[in-house]
Write a protein that holds these residues in place. Structure first.
Motif, mmCIF file in Angstrom:
data_model
loop_
_atom_site.group_PDB
_atom_site.id
_atom_site.type_symbol
_atom_site.label_atom_id
_atom_site.label_comp_id
_atom_site.label_asym_id
_atom_site.label_seq_id
_atom_site.Cartn_x
_atom_site.Cartn_y
_atom_site.Cartn_z
ATOM 1 N N GLN A 137 -10.395 -1.397 0.917
ATOM 2 C CA GLN A 137 -10.628 -0.996 2.244
ATOM 3 C C GLN A 137 -11.667 0.138 2.375
ATOM 4 O OE1 GLN A 137 -10.523 -3.327 4.860
ATOM 5 N NE2 GLN A 137 -9.585 -4.731 3.190
ATOM 6 N N PRO A 138 -12.397 0.683 3.382
ATOM 7 C CA PRO A 138 -13.120 1.728 3.337
ATOM 8 C C PRO A 138 -12.181 2.973 3.803
ATOM 9 C CG PRO A 138 -13.780 0.208 4.943
ATOM 10 C CD PRO A 138 -12.880 -0.497 4.476
ATOM 11 N N GLY A 139 -12.486 3.754 2.855
ATOM 12 C CA GLY A 139 -11.601 5.201 2.993
ATOM 13 C C GLY A 139 -10.472 4.863 1.937
ATOM 14 N N GLU A 140 -10.170 3.774 1.498
ATOM 15 C CA GLU A 140 -9.059 3.795 0.458
ATOM 16 C C GLU A 140 -9.253 4.361 -1.042
ATOM 17 O OE1 GLU A 140 -6.393 0.003 -1.327
ATOM 18 O OE2 GLU A 140 -7.649 -0.174 0.376
ATOM 19 N N ALA A 141 -8.298 4.904 -1.471
ATOM 20 C CA ALA A 141 -8.475 5.449 -2.820
ATOM 21 C C ALA A 141 -8.029 4.188 -3.828
ATOM 22 C CB ALA A 141 -7.517 6.546 -3.173
ATOM 23 N N PHE A 142 -8.841 4.080 -5.018
ATOM 24 C CA PHE A 142 -8.545 3.086 -5.875
ATOM 25 C C PHE A 142 -8.983 3.422 -7.586
ATOM 26 C CE2 PHE A 142 -12.897 2.386 -4.662
ATOM 27 C CZ PHE A 142 -13.548 1.796 -5.647
ATOM 28 N N LYS A 143 -8.640 2.642 -8.461
ATOM 29 C CA LYS A 143 -8.864 3.066 -9.705
ATOM 30 C C LYS A 143 -9.696 1.906 -10.583
ATOM 31 C CE LYS A 143 -5.059 6.374 -11.061
ATOM 32 N NZ LYS A 143 -4.074 6.496 -11.998
#
Length: 248
Positions: A137-143
């Motif tokens: 989702q927009p603004g979500e942190a991920f790796k």
């Protein structure tokens, strides 16, 4: 690794043929082979981690049987693929044809429960596609590739899709099963085992804007492809299935 895969498949196929055809010991016990043994002695329906389908069954003698079957469909043995902090939803499409020898060490026992225990050894033709998907989702942190990213707050998020494939592959199999008869005709069975598949082919594509102060997003996807494709745990396909059989 590919040559090891080929040697294993050839060895298991030879073992299947040898177990089915070498009846010297059982001939001495009065179980001589005849051409009627070419006719299937039963059928079974099955469902499990490699899909759903069925098999034709042959009984060469009390100690050795053959199963020629097919499994297909999108039943998953796992809901996701995880690698270095990344998690992908997994959608399986199985397409497997297999030939197993079923070796029953207590096949001539008077105990029907002991008769039902068998070791399965064989090979399968695998043509499996596994869909991979991950939505951020927009603004979500991920790796990705163990690198931190953030989906652009002003965008539509990040969508990663891909494919993990075992194509046109001959895979050796080893399993352990239990198939007791309920009466003269009907029986049930359960089996667990694993195919040695070797490493799959993997591709990932990403869309959307990912912000990071380190590795480029597309470079990270290419590196993650390689890690999934070379992860030891994806060289093996676990098998667990249940079903019912009918013998005539």
């Amino acid at each position: 690794m590919k040559s090891l895969h080929t040697i294993l498949a050839a060895s298991v196929l030879a073992a299947v043929a040898g177990s089915a055809m070498a009846d010297t010991a059982v001939v001495q016990d009065g179980y001589a082979f005849d051409r009627n043994q070419l006719i299937p002695t039963g059928v079974r329906a099955e469902v499990g981690t490699t899909g759903y389908g069925g098999a034709l069954l042959w009984t060469a003698n009390p100690y050795v049987g053959l199963a020629l079957g097919y499994n297909g469909g999108d039943i998953s043995w796992s809901d996701d693929v995880k690698i270095d902090g990344s998690e992908y939803d997994l959608d399986m499409d199985n397409n497997n044809v297999y030939l197993n020898a079923e070796l029953r060490p207590w096949g001539a026992s008077a105990n029907r429960w002991a008769q039902g225990v068998y070791v399965a050894a064989g090979v399968a033709y695998l043509d499996n596609d596994y869909g991979l998907e991950r939505r951020v989702q927009p603004g979500e942190a991920f790796k990705v590739n163990n690198t931190n990213f953030i989906a652009d707050q002003n965008g539509n998020g990040v969508d990663i899709k891909g494919q993990m494939e075992y194509k046109n592959d001959i895979a050796p199999y080893l399993g352990l099963g239990f198939a007791p008869k309920i009466n003269n005709n009907w029986g049930v069975f359960g089996e667990v085992g694993a195919y040695y598949t070797g490493n799959p082919k993997v591709n990932l594509t990403g869309s959307g804007d990912a912000l990071t102060g380190g590795q480029d997003f597309q470079d990270a996807l290419r590196a993650e492809e390689r890690k999934i494709a070379n992860d030891d745990k994806y060289e093996w396909m676990p098998v667990a299935k249940l079903g019912v059989s009918y013998h005539w």
